[in-house]
Write a protein that holds these residues in place. Structure first.
Motif, PDB file in Angstrom:
ATOM      1  N   ILE A   1      -3.729 -13.445  -4.432  1.00 28.20           N
ATOM      2  CA  ILE A   1      -4.008 -12.029  -4.210  1.00 28.20           C
ATOM      3  C   ILE A   1      -3.296 -11.576  -2.939  1.00 28.20           C
ATOM      4  O   ILE A   1      -3.395 -12.235  -1.888  1.00 28.20           O
ATOM      5  CB  ILE A   1      -5.522 -11.778  -4.046  1.00 28.20           C
ATOM      6  N   TRP A   2      -2.573 -10.475  -3.036  1.00 31.32           N
ATOM      7  CA  TRP A   2      -2.012  -9.853  -1.843  1.00 31.32           C
ATOM      8  C   TRP A   2      -3.080  -8.956  -1.218  1.00 31.32           C
ATOM      9  O   TRP A   2      -3.762  -8.209  -1.924  1.00 31.32           O
ATOM     10  CB  TRP A   2      -0.781  -9.026  -2.191  1.00 31.32           C
ATOM     11  N   VAL A   3      -3.247  -9.039   0.097  1.00 29.83           N
ATOM     12  CA  VAL A   3      -4.256  -8.238   0.794  1.00 29.83           C
ATOM     13  C   VAL A   3      -3.625  -7.603   2.032  1.00 29.83           C
ATOM     14  O   VAL A   3      -2.699  -8.154   2.629  1.00 29.83           O
ATOM     15  CB  VAL A   3      -5.480  -9.085   1.201  1.00 29.83           C
ATOM     16  N   ARG A   4      -4.152  -6.444   2.419  1.00 27.86           N
ATOM     17  CA  ARG A   4      -3.762  -5.820   3.686  1.00 27.86           C
ATOM     18  C   ARG A   4      -4.833  -4.808   4.068  1.00 27.86           C
ATOM     19  O   ARG A   4      -5.610  -4.352   3.213  1.00 27.86           O
ATOM     20  CB  ARG A   4      -2.403  -5.124   3.582  1.00 27.86           C
ATOM     21  N   THR A   5      -4.870  -4.454   5.329  1.00 22.68           N
ATOM     22  CA  THR A   5      -5.823  -3.446   5.772  1.00 22.68           C
ATOM     23  C   THR A   5      -5.356  -2.068   5.304  1.00 22.68           C
ATOM     24  O   THR A   5      -4.160  -1.827   5.143  1.00 22.68           O
ATOM     25  CB  THR A   5      -5.975  -3.458   7.301  1.00 22.68           C
ATOM     26  N   THR A   6      -6.305  -1.176   5.110  1.00 26.98           N
ATOM     27  CA  THR A   6      -5.968   0.176   4.661  1.00 26.98           C
ATOM     28  C   THR A   6      -5.687   1.113   5.817  1.00 26.98           C
ATOM     29  O   THR A   6      -5.499   2.314   5.625  1.00 26.98           O
ATOM     30  CB  THR A   6      -7.112   0.756   3.799  1.00 26.98           C
TER      31      THR A   6
ATOM     32  N   TRP B   1       1.332  -6.734   3.935  1.00 29.54           N
ATOM     33  CA  TRP B   1       0.693  -7.604   2.955  1.00 29.54           C
ATOM     34  C   TRP B   1       0.625  -9.051   3.426  1.00 29.54           C
ATOM     35  O   TRP B   1       1.572  -9.584   3.997  1.00 29.54           O
ATOM     36  CB  TRP B   1       1.441  -7.546   1.629  1.00 29.54           C
ATOM     37  N   LEU B   2      -0.510  -9.695   3.175  1.00 29.54           N
ATOM     38  CA  LEU B   2      -0.694 -11.130   3.323  1.00 29.54           C
ATOM     39  C   LEU B   2      -1.001 -11.699   1.942  1.00 29.54           C
ATOM     40  O   LEU B   2      -1.725 -11.077   1.158  1.00 29.54           O
ATOM     41  CB  LEU B   2      -1.872 -11.453   4.240  1.00 29.54           C
ATOM     42  N   LEU B   3      -0.463 -12.866   1.647  1.00 26.66           N
ATOM     43  CA  LEU B   3      -0.802 -13.532   0.392  1.00 26.66           C
ATOM     44  C   LEU B   3      -1.991 -14.448   0.630  1.00 26.66           C
ATOM     45  O   LEU B   3      -1.953 -15.316   1.507  1.00 26.66           O
ATOM     46  CB  LEU B   3       0.382 -14.354  -0.129  1.00 26.66           C
ATOM     47  N   TYR B   4      -3.055 -14.242  -0.159  1.00 28.00           N
ATOM     48  CA  TYR B   4      -4.222 -15.115  -0.102  1.00 28.00           C
ATOM     49  C   TYR B   4      -4.140 -16.049  -1.305  1.00 28.00           C
ATOM     50  O   TYR B   4      -4.488 -15.678  -2.422  1.00 28.00           O
ATOM     51  CB  TYR B   4      -5.500 -14.286  -0.134  1.00 28.00           C
ATOM     52  N   ALA B   5      -3.643 -17.271  -1.073  1.00 30.21           N
ATOM     53  CA  ALA B   5      -3.466 -18.260  -2.131  1.00 30.21           C
ATOM     54  C   ALA B   5      -4.698 -19.157  -2.168  1.00 30.21           C
ATOM     55  O   ALA B   5      -5.043 -19.788  -1.168  1.00 30.21           O
ATOM     56  CB  ALA B   5      -2.212 -19.084  -1.872  1.00 30.21           C
TER      57      ALA B   5
ATOM     58  N   GLY C   1      -5.270 -20.248   1.612  1.00 33.91           N
ATOM     59  CA  GLY C   1      -4.284 -20.126   2.676  1.00 33.91           C
ATOM     60  C   GLY C   1      -3.826 -18.683   2.749  1.00 33.91           C
ATOM     61  O   GLY C   1      -3.517 -18.078   1.723  1.00 33.91           O
ATOM     62  N   LEU C   2      -3.807 -18.118   3.948  1.00 28.98           N
ATOM     63  CA  LEU C   2      -3.346 -16.747   4.153  1.00 28.98           C
ATOM     64  C   LEU C   2      -1.967 -16.786   4.782  1.00 28.98           C
ATOM     65  O   LEU C   2      -1.786 -17.339   5.881  1.00 28.98           O
ATOM     66  CB  LEU C   2      -4.326 -15.992   5.055  1.00 28.98           C
TER      67      LEU C   2
END
Length: 290
Positions: free
Chosen positions: A180-185, A244-248, A264-265
């Protein structure tokens, strides 16, 4: 800056009420218990406020003992375990209704040079190569249960761009892997301690889901009783959070009504920012007798 991001930063600005005692509040929404990532982040902030400015968190280990009640404040009691020449150790207990609901131990270290290596980031499509979250919602969520739709449609401080939402609408047994790619809004203040707290907050998102992939059931299923039991996190490299950060994530084991998930981020350029491990309760509910 989104309203949700403003609200998260307000939640992390906990109140000092006495020496080593802090008070945090929860958002007033319809959820029946406090989000685990919020308690982790607030407890980390409480610990940070008792630590010298030249020391930064490198690891935390936490246990969830009781569900948090969002209608009342949480009191965080910090125990100053040790202040060494390079490392500082703190223990934090979160209390509601006179009982401990959560405990966290965290270690802080001065920045030092040393060996440097990491495992590579998984090769996955970039967020720009994926369909948008709105398109994913249209594709997957029209047939999803109402509680799943409500979860994905609420405004939140963390934007998520999953590679798939199949596990929410299908009983197909999948490999216990999730990216999942995540980032703050919104922007996060240029403060390394706040970035660490926000990273801790988002680290609790979607982890437990991955432990159910192999069993063809969603964490939102009424056949499952799910809750985080413990949470560990190691902070490797500092990173801005508005890209974006990848949350694997992967789940190597489930047994005894518990599921273990690792994560892993990674920054967009492939740096390993943090590692996470969590075990959660994934108890199958017994069918009601007619």
């Amino acid at each position: 800056m989104s309203q949700a991001m403003d609200a998260l930063l307000d939640l992390l600005d906990i109140e000092r009420i006495e020496h080593n005692l802090y008070r945090g509040v929860s958002p007033k929404d319809e959820w029946q218990r406090v989000f685990g990532g919020q308690v982790i982040a607030q407890a980390l902030v409480a610990a940070q406020r008792t630590v010298q400015e030249d020391r930064f968190v490198h690891s935390l280990h936490a246990y969830f003992m009781l569900p948090g009640d969002p209608s009342v404040p949480i009191v965080y009691n910090v125990d100053r375990i040790r202040d060494g020449s390079s490392f500082t150790t703190r223990r934090v207990v979160a209390i509601q209704h006179g009982e401990a609901i959560f405990s966290l131990s965290a270690s802080f270290q001065i920045d030092e040079p040393g060996f440097d290596h990491q495992i590579d980031m998984p090769e996955v499509p970039t967020p720009e190569d994926l369909v948008s979250l709105d398109e994913l919602k249209q594709k997957f969520l029209h047939a999803a249960p109402e509680n799943v739709r409500r979860y994905w449609e609420r405004e939140r401080p963390i934007e998520m761009c999953p590679l798939s939402l199949t596990h929410y609408v299908s009983d197909k047994k999948l490999d216990p892997l999730q990216n999942i790619w995540v980032r703050t809004t919104g922007a996060v203040p240029d403060d390394r301690r706040i970035r660490a707290a926000v990273l801790a907050y988002l680290s609790d998102m979607t982890l437990l889901d991955t432990s159910l992939f192999a069993h063809g059931v969603s964490i939102f299923s009424n056949r499952i009783q799910a809750a985080s039991l413990d949470h560990a996190m190691w902070f490797h490299r500092d990173c801005m959070l508005d890209d974006w950060l990848l949350y694997a994530q992967d789940s190597p084991n489930a047994i005894g009504a518990r599921g273990l998930t690792r994560g892993g981020l990674y920054s967009r350029d492939g740096r390993l920012i943090a590692s996470v491990a969590q075990e959660g309760l994934i108890r199958q509910r017994q069918p009601r007798q007619s």
